[in-house]
Design a protein around this motif. Structure first.
Motif, mmCIF file in Angstrom:
data_model
loop_
_atom_site.group_PDB
_atom_site.id
_atom_site.type_symbol
_atom_site.label_atom_id
_atom_site.label_comp_id
_atom_site.label_asym_id
_atom_site.label_seq_id
_atom_site.Cartn_x
_atom_site.Cartn_y
_atom_site.Cartn_z
ATOM 1 N N VAL A 187 52.428 46.919 -56.704
ATOM 2 C CA VAL A 187 52.027 48.264 -56.273
ATOM 3 C C VAL A 187 50.988 48.213 -55.148
ATOM 4 C CG1 VAL A 187 50.347 48.417 -58.176
ATOM 5 C CG2 VAL A 187 51.169 50.509 -57.062
ATOM 6 N N LEU A 188 50.039 47.290 -55.223
ATOM 7 C CA LEU A 188 49.051 47.162 -54.147
ATOM 8 C C LEU A 188 49.678 46.543 -52.911
ATOM 9 C CD1 LEU A 188 46.120 47.368 -53.152
ATOM 10 C CD2 LEU A 188 45.668 45.169 -54.282
ATOM 11 N N GLU A 189 50.554 45.577 -53.131
ATOM 12 C CA GLU A 189 51.197 44.896 -51.999
ATOM 13 C C GLU A 189 51.996 45.849 -51.120
ATOM 14 O OE1 GLU A 189 54.936 43.992 -50.701
ATOM 15 O OE2 GLU A 189 54.976 42.881 -52.597
ATOM 16 N N VAL A 190 52.743 46.786 -51.725
ATOM 17 C CA VAL A 190 53.548 47.684 -50.896
ATOM 18 C C VAL A 190 52.653 48.576 -50.044
ATOM 19 C CG1 VAL A 190 55.546 47.665 -52.435
ATOM 20 C CG2 VAL A 190 53.820 49.440 -52.716
ATOM 21 N N ALA A 191 51.467 48.926 -50.555
ATOM 22 C CA ALA A 191 50.529 49.724 -49.763
ATOM 23 C C ALA A 191 50.011 48.929 -48.566
ATOM 24 C CB ALA A 191 49.367 50.190 -50.636
ATOM 25 N N LEU A 192 49.718 47.647 -48.793
ATOM 26 C CA LEU A 192 49.240 46.798 -47.689
ATOM 27 C C LEU A 192 50.335 46.613 -46.646
ATOM 28 C CD1 LEU A 192 46.446 45.223 -47.401
ATOM 29 C CD2 LEU A 192 46.872 46.307 -49.594
ATOM 30 N N HIS A 193 51.564 46.421 -47.103
ATOM 31 C CA HIS A 193 52.667 46.213 -46.169
ATOM 32 C C HIS A 193 52.917 47.459 -45.326
ATOM 33 C CE1 HIS A 193 56.804 45.285 -44.770
ATOM 34 N NE2 HIS A 193 56.321 44.062 -44.747
ATOM 35 N N LYS A 194 52.841 48.625 -45.962
ATOM 36 C CA LYS A 194 53.052 49.854 -45.200
ATOM 37 C C LYS A 194 51.897 50.094 -44.238
ATOM 38 C CE LYS A 194 54.352 54.719 -45.576
ATOM 39 N NZ LYS A 194 54.832 55.788 -46.487
ATOM 40 N N ALA A 195 50.665 49.767 -44.652
ATOM 41 C CA ALA A 195 49.523 49.902 -43.746
ATOM 42 C C ALA A 195 49.736 49.055 -42.496
ATOM 43 C CB ALA A 195 48.236 49.493 -44.459
ATOM 44 N N ASN A 196 50.299 47.868 -42.674
ATOM 45 C CA ASN A 196 50.614 47.019 -41.524
ATOM 46 C C ASN A 196 51.689 47.658 -40.654
ATOM 47 O OD1 ASN A 196 50.523 44.480 -39.985
ATOM 48 N ND2 ASN A 196 52.552 44.121 -40.841
ATOM 49 N N ASP A 197 52.727 48.224 -41.290
ATOM 50 C CA ASP A 197 53.776 48.916 -40.529
ATOM 51 C C ASP A 197 53.207 50.089 -39.733
ATOM 52 O OD1 ASP A 197 55.735 47.195 -41.405
ATOM 53 O OD2 ASP A 197 56.496 48.539 -42.968
ATOM 54 N N LEU A 198 52.172 50.722 -40.275
ATOM 55 C CA LEU A 198 51.536 51.863 -39.609
ATOM 56 C C LEU A 198 50.519 51.420 -38.558
ATOM 57 C CD1 LEU A 198 50.968 54.142 -42.734
ATOM 58 C CD2 LEU A 198 52.636 54.509 -40.904
ATOM 59 N N LYS A 199 50.397 50.118 -38.357
ATOM 60 C CA LYS A 199 49.506 49.525 -37.351
ATOM 61 C C LYS A 199 48.029 49.734 -37.658
ATOM 62 C CE LYS A 199 53.253 48.465 -35.127
ATOM 63 N NZ LYS A 199 53.820 47.094 -35.286
ATOM 64 N N PHE A 200 47.707 49.908 -38.945
ATOM 65 C CA PHE A 200 46.293 49.970 -39.310
ATOM 66 C C PHE A 200 45.724 48.559 -39.222
ATOM 67 C CE2 PHE A 200 42.653 50.001 -42.166
ATOM 68 C CZ PHE A 200 42.031 51.191 -41.809
ATOM 69 N N PRO A 201 44.519 48.388 -38.668
ATOM 70 C CA PRO A 201 43.950 47.041 -38.529
ATOM 71 C C PRO A 201 43.742 46.371 -39.892
ATOM 72 C CG PRO A 201 42.711 48.645 -37.220
ATOM 73 C CD PRO A 201 43.634 49.429 -38.097
ATOM 74 N N LEU A 202 44.491 45.322 -40.158
ATOM 75 C CA LEU A 202 44.420 44.676 -41.463
ATOM 76 C C LEU A 202 43.035 44.117 -41.758
ATOM 77 C CD1 LEU A 202 47.835 42.785 -41.587
ATOM 78 C CD2 LEU A 202 47.245 44.978 -42.644
ATOM 79 N N GLU A 203 42.328 43.686 -40.709
ATOM 80 C CA GLU A 203 40.998 43.118 -40.930
ATOM 81 C C GLU A 203 40.000 44.157 -41.442
ATOM 82 O OE1 GLU A 203 41.277 44.253 -36.527
ATOM 83 O OE2 GLU A 203 42.563 43.320 -38.063
ATOM 84 N N ASN A 204 40.368 45.437 -41.356
ATOM 85 C CA ASN A 204 39.487 46.504 -41.835
ATOM 86 C C ASN A 204 39.713 46.846 -43.303
ATOM 87 O OD1 ASN A 204 38.320 46.643 -39.349
ATOM 88 N ND2 ASN A 204 39.209 48.603 -38.750
ATOM 89 N N ILE A 205 40.724 46.251 -43.924
ATOM 90 C CA ILE A 205 40.985 46.511 -45.353
ATOM 91 C C ILE A 205 40.252 45.442 -46.156
ATOM 92 C CG2 ILE A 205 42.729 46.788 -47.147
ATOM 93 C CD1 ILE A 205 44.732 47.487 -44.955
ATOM 94 N N VAL A 206 39.225 45.856 -46.900
ATOM 95 C CA VAL A 206 38.357 44.875 -47.547
ATOM 96 C C VAL A 206 38.495 44.825 -49.068
ATOM 97 C CG1 VAL A 206 36.682 44.918 -45.672
ATOM 98 C CG2 VAL A 206 36.424 46.507 -47.566
ATOM 99 N N GLU A 207 39.001 45.873 -49.686
ATOM 100 C CA GLU A 207 39.205 45.898 -51.136
ATOM 101 C C GLU A 207 40.435 46.741 -51.429
ATOM 102 O OE1 GLU A 207 37.411 44.607 -53.728
ATOM 103 O OE2 GLU A 207 35.612 43.876 -52.691
ATOM 104 N N GLY A 208 41.087 46.450 -52.536
ATOM 105 C CA GLY A 208 42.233 47.265 -52.932
ATOM 106 C C GLY A 208 42.443 47.226 -54.425
#
Length: 318
Positions: A187-208
């Motif tokens: 469930v957390l992984e799909v959110a991270l993958h979609k955030a990447n698809d949306l071009k959100f800077p991955l380095e800015n995601i610090v907790e989930g």
């Protein structure tokens, strides 16, 4: 972050070794393949268990995820839920847990996940992720009812430079208890993958942190696959803690929930049939949790969007 260590792989190896030690309690079958690879059957010929599914999920996250279960009576008909959290969500979810490596061959079909992916780095996703590892042993998770045939083992060995006898393959079909549990633990992984698809800077995601109901397994593959996907798409909730401006956090919260997809609104099994079994024809933005909270840690703002879709859960999970 790009030092060539074996952090994810060492953690996963430790978890896999623990599964072997606890094989009887977890109802696993452990064997050796024709090329010397270690095979852990968690739900094909083996009965498997809920705990086996949790251990599988921990291994696929390279030991960087904390996974627990809860019986939440407030969740109505689906009180059994998993909760997944990570303080290294990008590494745990994208560099390791995501099932992105096609390990199919001949009449064998499987997508590989786990820290072995950070060694092979053959997927387009790794053009975004700079992280890489070097290791002498690795763990591969396969969502399938059959162990990998020799050509697949050889493919993994060649891509990683690891001898087959130092590879562990953990497998369980979607229809099994362990298989259902480990899929919902994404469930957390799909959110991270979609955030990447949306071009959100991955380095800015610090907790989930994320949670989703675990559906009852079903002997029919399509039904079982539909239930596990729908548990996340229509019942999952994720909170991400991010750095950066509050307006970026709000935009992510607005775009991340599954209901923003054009294919939202039908059980996944029905959508899968509509596209004649072609995963790639399905809108990739559908694969995300139902409800999202994004907290901008530098401003203290939290933005919320989406919500559980109980009628859809009723249709799918029963």
């Amino acid at each position: 972050m790009n030092d060539g260590s074996a952090f994810l792989n060492e953690n996963a190896q430790r978890i896999a070794d623990g599964m072997v030690r606890d094989a009887e309690r977890l109802r696993l079958k452990v064997s050796t393949g024709t090329l010397g690879e270690r095979l852990i059957d968690a739900g094909a010929d083996a009965a498997g268990s809920i705990e086996a599914g949790l251990r599988m999920a921990e291994a696929t996250m390279g030991g960087l995820g904390t996974i627990s279960t809860v019986m939440d009576r407030a969740s109505g008909k689906w009180p059994f839920q998993v909760e997944v959290r990570s303080s290294q969500p990008v590494l745990a979810c994208l560099a390791s847990q995501y099932a992105g490596w096609n390990l199919s061959g001949g009449d064998y079909f499987a997508m590989g996940s786990g820290p072995v992916r950070a060694l092979a780095r053959v997927e387009p996703l790794f053009s975004t992720l700079s992280y890489r590892e070097k290791a002498t042993a690795s763990v591969v998770l396969l969502e399938t009812a059959k162990p990998p045939p020799p050509p697949v083992v050889e493919k993994v060995a060649k891509a990683t430079g690891i001898a087959p006898e130092n590879l562990t393959f953990i497998y369980a079909p979607t229809q099994s208890v362990a298989g259902a549990v480990q899929i919902v633990c994404r469930v957390l992984e799909v959110a991270l993958h979609k955030a990447n698809d949306l071009k959100f800077p991955l380095e800015n995601i610090v907790e989930g942190i994320g949670a989703a109901p675990v559906p009852a397994p079903h002997p029919d593959f399509l039904t079982a696959m539909g239930r596990t996907n729908d548990a996340i798409i229509y019942g999952g909730v994720v909170q991400l803690f991010v750095r950066g401006p509050a307006d970026q956090a709000k935009e992510l919260a607005d775009k991340l929930p599954s209901r923003t997809s054009r294919d939202y609104g039908r059980p996944f099994a029905e959508i899968f049939k509509h596209f004649k079994g072609d995963f790639y024809a399905i809108d990739p933005l559908l694969f995300s949790p139902a409800e999202v909270l994004v907290t901008a840690i530098e401003t203290g703002d939290t933005f919320r969007n989406g919500g559980a879709d109980l009628p859809m859960l009723e249709k799918s999970l029963g």
